[in-house]
Scaffold this motif. Sequence first.
Motif, PDB file in Angstrom:
ATOM      1  N   GLU A 105      44.249  21.444  25.578  1.00 48.17           N
ATOM      2  CA  GLU A 105      45.445  21.118  26.375  1.00 48.17           C
ATOM      3  C   GLU A 105      45.375  19.678  26.891  1.00 48.17           C
ATOM      4  O   GLU A 105      46.390  19.020  27.051  1.00 48.17           O
ATOM      5  CB  GLU A 105      45.591  22.096  27.538  1.00 48.17           C
ATOM      6  N   LEU A 106      44.155  19.205  27.135  1.00 46.49           N
ATOM      7  CA  LEU A 106      44.019  17.818  27.593  1.00 46.49           C
ATOM      8  C   LEU A 106      44.509  16.863  26.497  1.00 46.49           C
ATOM      9  O   LEU A 106      45.261  15.919  26.758  1.00 46.49           O
ATOM     10  CB  LEU A 106      42.560  17.519  27.957  1.00 46.49           C
ATOM     11  N   ILE A 107      44.077  17.134  25.271  1.00 53.79           N
ATOM     12  CA  ILE A 107      44.474  16.262  24.155  1.00 53.79           C
ATOM     13  C   ILE A 107      46.010  16.203  24.053  1.00 53.79           C
ATOM     14  O   ILE A 107      46.597  15.159  23.795  1.00 53.79           O
ATOM     15  CB  ILE A 107      43.821  16.740  22.839  1.00 53.79           C
ATOM     16  N   ASP A 108      46.633  17.346  24.338  1.00 54.14           N
ATOM     17  CA  ASP A 108      48.093  17.426  24.291  1.00 54.14           C
ATOM     18  C   ASP A 108      48.796  16.549  25.316  1.00 54.14           C
ATOM     19  O   ASP A 108      49.941  16.173  25.106  1.00 54.14           O
ATOM     20  CB  ASP A 108      48.492  18.876  24.617  1.00 54.14           C
ATOM     21  N   VAL A 109      48.144  16.276  26.441  1.00 53.43           N
ATOM     22  CA  VAL A 109      48.852  15.552  27.505  1.00 53.43           C
ATOM     23  C   VAL A 109      48.356  14.117  27.697  1.00 53.43           C
ATOM     24  O   VAL A 109      48.791  13.436  28.616  1.00 53.43           O
ATOM     25  CB  VAL A 109      48.771  16.296  28.868  1.00 53.43           C
ATOM     26  N   LEU A 110      47.448  13.673  26.840  1.00 51.71           N
ATOM     27  CA  LEU A 110      46.991  12.286  26.969  1.00 51.71           C
ATOM     28  C   LEU A 110      48.077  11.345  26.423  1.00 51.71           C
ATOM     29  O   LEU A 110      48.646  11.598  25.362  1.00 51.71           O
ATOM     30  CB  LEU A 110      45.689  12.078  26.206  1.00 51.71           C
ATOM     31  N   GLY A 111      48.335  10.317  27.169  1.00 48.35           N
ATOM     32  CA  GLY A 111      49.394   9.390  26.767  1.00 48.35           C
ATOM     33  C   GLY A 111      48.914   8.365  25.750  1.00 48.35           C
ATOM     34  O   GLY A 111      47.746   8.388  25.322  1.00 48.35           O
ATOM     35  N   PRO A 112      49.793   7.436  25.329  1.00 48.99           N
ATOM     36  CA  PRO A 112      49.452   6.454  24.290  1.00 48.99           C
ATOM     37  C   PRO A 112      48.414   5.424  24.751  1.00 48.99           C
ATOM     38  O   PRO A 112      47.748   4.805  23.924  1.00 48.99           O
ATOM     39  CB  PRO A 112      50.785   5.769  23.987  1.00 48.99           C
ATOM     40  N   ASP A 113      48.259   5.267  26.077  1.00 48.42           N
ATOM     41  CA  ASP A 113      47.322   4.244  26.566  1.00 48.42           C
ATOM     42  C   ASP A 113      45.992   4.829  27.017  1.00 48.42           C
ATOM     43  O   ASP A 113      45.359   4.295  27.938  1.00 48.42           O
ATOM     44  CB  ASP A 113      47.959   3.472  27.735  1.00 48.42           C
TER      45      ASP A 113
END
Length: 386
Positions: free
Chosen positions: A267-275
């Motif tokens: 779920e973390l990978i899903d919410v990490l942004g582009p930066d």
Amino acid sequence: MSATNLKLELPQLTPEAEHLRQEVRAFLAEERTSGRLPPAEKIGLGFDRDMTRRIAARGWIGLTWPKQYGGKERSALERYVMNEELLAAAVPVGAHWVADRQSGPVLLKFGTEEQKQFFLPKIAAGDLTFCIGMSEPESGSDLASLKTRAEKVPGGWRVNGRKIWTTNAHRAHYIIVLARTSTVEGSRHAGISQIIIDVTTPGVTISPVWSMAGEHDFNEVLFEDVFVPDDGLVGQEGNGWNQVSAELAYERSGPERWLSSFRLIAELIDVLGPDTRTATLEELGRLTSHLLSLRQLSLSVASMIQQGKSPNVEASIVKDLGTKFEQETVRVVRNIISSEDLVSDGKAERLQKLLYHALTYAPAFTIRGGTNEILRGIIAKGIGLR
Ligand SMILES: Cc1cc2nc3c(=O)[nH]c(=O)nc-3n(C[C@H](O)[C@H](O)[C@H](O)COP(=O)(O)OP(=O)(O)OC[C@H]3O[C@@H](n4cnc5c(N)ncnc54)[C@H](O)[C@@H]3O)c2cc1C
């Protein structure tokens, strides 16, 4: 055994196992689409009898057992792959987990023909929930010091004692109790037996023990002059210690020992942004490579079980390393969340909830099923260091 005798070979997953993986994934996709499998907000094995029945309807409970007892005669590695998929997707499998992993296999190995015919098909149909009555208020790690007694009486046994931390006792149909049935001079381990008890039997009282997360999963189970007919004895009188040792190998090496906090990573990978910061990517890379090597280790033990071996030392290694990894995941994800800008679309809020639950739940990873200190003692003895 010495350290050089510890040989773990990575098994090749068969085409059948990979085919089953696809079947399970298709089932999960269907469940999600129909709304029957909402995203998890908690860590740990959820409890949902309807889900258990749907899994049973696919033939996935008792997968490795003989067909005559409701099983499918598939391999331990196929069962491994199926569970890996269910756990990684946080499917609530708690209603059948203990019966499928432990109670059923113990009955298959040590039970009478009548016990097998009575219990196994019902477990495979998803109709029976079992719980484990080993730990006591004064006997956790030192299980052989248990005080619960089963005294022989005409036609059966009279059981008195107190069990604690009994997960799901309040939802179970049966408990397999470890009790002293005789005293053998010079051996603490002899004279202990396993007895199946219907939790609705008069004299059985189940009281909740609330967890730090504010949940009722554990119980205290009191036995006051509980009469159990002779056919409740599992295996040989006095052989319970050996039977339980065999059972613990099933309990210690499966994917549930390294996947408990996997949803946090996914779920973390899903919410990490582009930066996303490089340090975060490195941490995630490290966790992922650790995860993959644990999986190899755990699969190797599954393969040994498949070959009929009793890999107690190897299983203890998996549980020690796997549960430490599960706890480390919680720490790493917490640190990352506090230092990253997360994509905000409801998913980040859910991850926060999941993390909050994981923080209160994670201490249990290295206690349940035998503490890590005890496992290290077993490993040290197994490789000849003690
Ligand atoms: C989530 C969860 C679910 C559980 N479900 C069940 C269940 O369904 N059924 C059941 O029977 N039990 C269950 N348990 C109980 C579990 O098996 C025991 O908690 C565990 O075996 C430890 O026993 P204890 O709590 O009495 O701790 P203790 O044995 O009192 O240990 C306390 C501390 O001392 C250390 N220690 C003890 N002896 C030694 C030693 N010889 N060498 C080094 N260190 C030592 C331990 O590692 C631990 O850190 C569950 C526990 C948890 C957390």
